[in-house]
Design an enzyme around this catalytic site. Sequence first.
Site, mmCIF file in Angstrom:
data_model
loop_
_atom_site.group_PDB
_atom_site.id
_atom_site.type_symbol
_atom_site.label_atom_id
_atom_site.label_comp_id
_atom_site.label_asym_id
_atom_site.label_seq_id
_atom_site.Cartn_x
_atom_site.Cartn_y
_atom_site.Cartn_z
ATOM 1 N NE ARG A 106 -4.300 -1.677 1.677
ATOM 2 C CZ ARG A 106 -5.372 -1.810 2.436
ATOM 3 N NH1 ARG A 106 -5.392 -1.300 3.639
ATOM 4 N NH2 ARG A 106 -6.426 -2.439 1.983
ATOM 5 C CE LYS A 166 -19.078 -12.606 9.588
ATOM 6 N NZ LYS A 166 -19.373 -11.322 10.230
ATOM 7 N N GLY A 220 -8.197 -8.285 0.665
ATOM 8 C CA GLY A 220 -6.933 -8.267 1.394
ATOM 9 C C GLY A 220 -6.315 -9.637 1.553
ATOM 10 N N GLY A 264 -12.778 -4.010 1.311
ATOM 11 C CA GLY A 264 -14.166 -3.552 1.348
ATOM 12 C C GLY A 264 -14.490 -2.601 0.203
HETATM 13 P P1 ADP Z 1 -10.685 -11.372 1.316
HETATM 14 O O1 ADP Z 1 -9.951 -10.553 2.354
HETATM 15 O O2 ADP Z 1 -9.778 -11.873 0.249
HETATM 16 O O3 ADP Z 1 -11.901 -10.663 0.785
HETATM 17 P P2 ADP Z 1 -12.176 -12.734 3.369
HETATM 18 O O4 ADP Z 1 -11.733 -11.692 4.347
HETATM 19 O O5 ADP Z 1 -13.582 -12.760 2.966
HETATM 20 O O6 ADP Z 1 -11.239 -12.668 2.066
HETATM 21 O O7 ADP Z 1 -11.861 -14.164 3.972
HETATM 22 C C1 ADP Z 1 -10.557 -14.610 4.202
HETATM 23 C C2 ADP Z 1 -10.517 -15.588 5.338
HETATM 24 O O8 ADP Z 1 -11.423 -16.667 5.105
HETATM 25 C C3 ADP Z 1 -9.151 -16.209 5.489
HETATM 26 O O9 ADP Z 1 -8.586 -15.807 6.712
HETATM 27 C C4 ADP Z 1 -9.436 -17.712 5.471
HETATM 28 O O10 ADP Z 1 -8.717 -18.422 6.459
HETATM 29 C C5 ADP Z 1 -10.905 -17.785 5.758
HETATM 30 N N1 ADP Z 1 -11.485 -19.033 5.274
HETATM 31 C C6 ADP Z 1 -11.561 -19.461 3.990
HETATM 32 N N2 ADP Z 1 -12.110 -20.691 3.936
HETATM 33 C C7 ADP Z 1 -12.395 -21.050 5.195
HETATM 34 C C8 ADP Z 1 -12.975 -22.209 5.801
HETATM 35 N N3 ADP Z 1 -13.366 -23.251 5.058
HETATM 36 N N4 ADP Z 1 -13.128 -22.213 7.138
HETATM 37 C C9 ADP Z 1 -12.737 -21.160 7.883
HETATM 38 N N5 ADP Z 1 -12.178 -20.051 7.394
HETATM 39 C C10 ADP Z 1 -12.007 -19.989 6.069
HETATM 40 MG MG MG Z 2 -10.316 -10.175 4.461
#
Ligand code: ADP
Ligand code: MG
Length: 369
Positions: free
Chosen positions: A37, A174, A321, A344
């Site tokens: 960043r 989520k 992220g 976000g």
């Molecule tokens: P991003 O930051 O890329 O948008 P998110 O913040 O939505 O992604 O989610 C990332 C997190 O989701 C990671 O820390 C990962 O460990 C968790 N994750 C992915 N699959 C699973 C799973 N099956 N069970 C628990 N946590 C998970």
């Molecule tokens: Mg994230």
Amino acid sequence: MTLPLLEDLPEPSGKKVLLRADFNVPITDGRIDDDLRITAAMPTIEWLQEKGASVTACSHLGRPKGEPDEKYTMDPVRERLAELAPDVELMENLRFDPGEEANDPAFVDRLVDGFDLYVNDAFGASHRAHASVVGPPTRLPSAAGRLLAREVEVLGGLLEKPRHPFVGILGGSKVSSKMGVIEALIDKVDHLAIGGAMCFTFMMAQGYSVGDSLVEPDWVDACKGFLEGPSKDKFMIPSDIVAMGPDEEVKVVHGDIPDGWKGMDIGPESTLAFISPLEKAGTILWNGPMGMFEDPRFQEGTVDVAEAVADSHGFTVVGGGDSAAALAKFGLDTRIDHVSTGGGASLELLEKGDLPGLAALREASNAPN
Ligand code: ADP
Ligand code: MG
């Protein structure tokens, strides 16, 4: 009004520029884990300096509670910035003042005091109507920096004129945080693969039991709506899952996940299915890891998908992220066309097509018609 770019600023030579950057970098024990960043703001800083402007940067870092907190000082960022751009000054954490998050006009006045121009290059913060994001364009001639402009061009263009086949891959923790994106994407994509923990809410909607996996029961009906809706054939939901059971035993499960077992990654069959449309894809958008990739036992799905995205001849965009962190961890980040610096913000831009920070810039006095 259109988004004012650096070229739309009045003559910058000899001017004092307030640069809102997103230097909200991950820090452990006072050390920066990843300076993407900070380096990402350099093209804007260099442009301004070449034009003879003097630059003062400002950013938030972490979540201090509207008062000074040693834990969230900008000092580590200031040190790194001094190596990259010695002449740039950096203010202390914006969120040390409650006026930042409250978008207090008096705080905006203090912030812009003594400055001639404002540049927003903080894509990762532009979905927040905070003082430093939406305030200065009401006071000063303003522009989007290079990074912000590029994010808008890529993420905006993705939904306007994607080259087909357009494949979306969503994962992460989520499903609730990504429903709006699914909604925005589903009409545009040819395939939408769902992995990560969010796949379990979809699997539940398909009627499978998901054991102890992360689920959001309140969202099962919404998932069902998608799976039975007009775009149902576009969805790809995992057929097998790497699950962890009692005593941390790990196995691949097809269909129902037994009680006491928790889904941690997509299985090898699902990974192959997710990868197969990527080879011929014209555009790929990937957001969210396929499993709990931080644990090497559950990184396979994310690694394989990341490699297939990197190998693609199509236009590849990765947002989020944790997805960006996964790419960097596997050394694949340089083989992606665009890695978004906003989590976000990238989701909200895809979802709504606009952000408060962009709207504010378009209202600036110098914005082109
Ligand atoms: P991003 O930051 O890329 O948008 P998110 O913040 O939505 O992604 O989610 C990332 C997190 O989701 C990671 O820390 C990962 O460990 C968790 N994750 C992915 N699959 C699973 C799973 N099956 N069970 C628990 N946590 C998970
Ligand atoms: Mg994230």
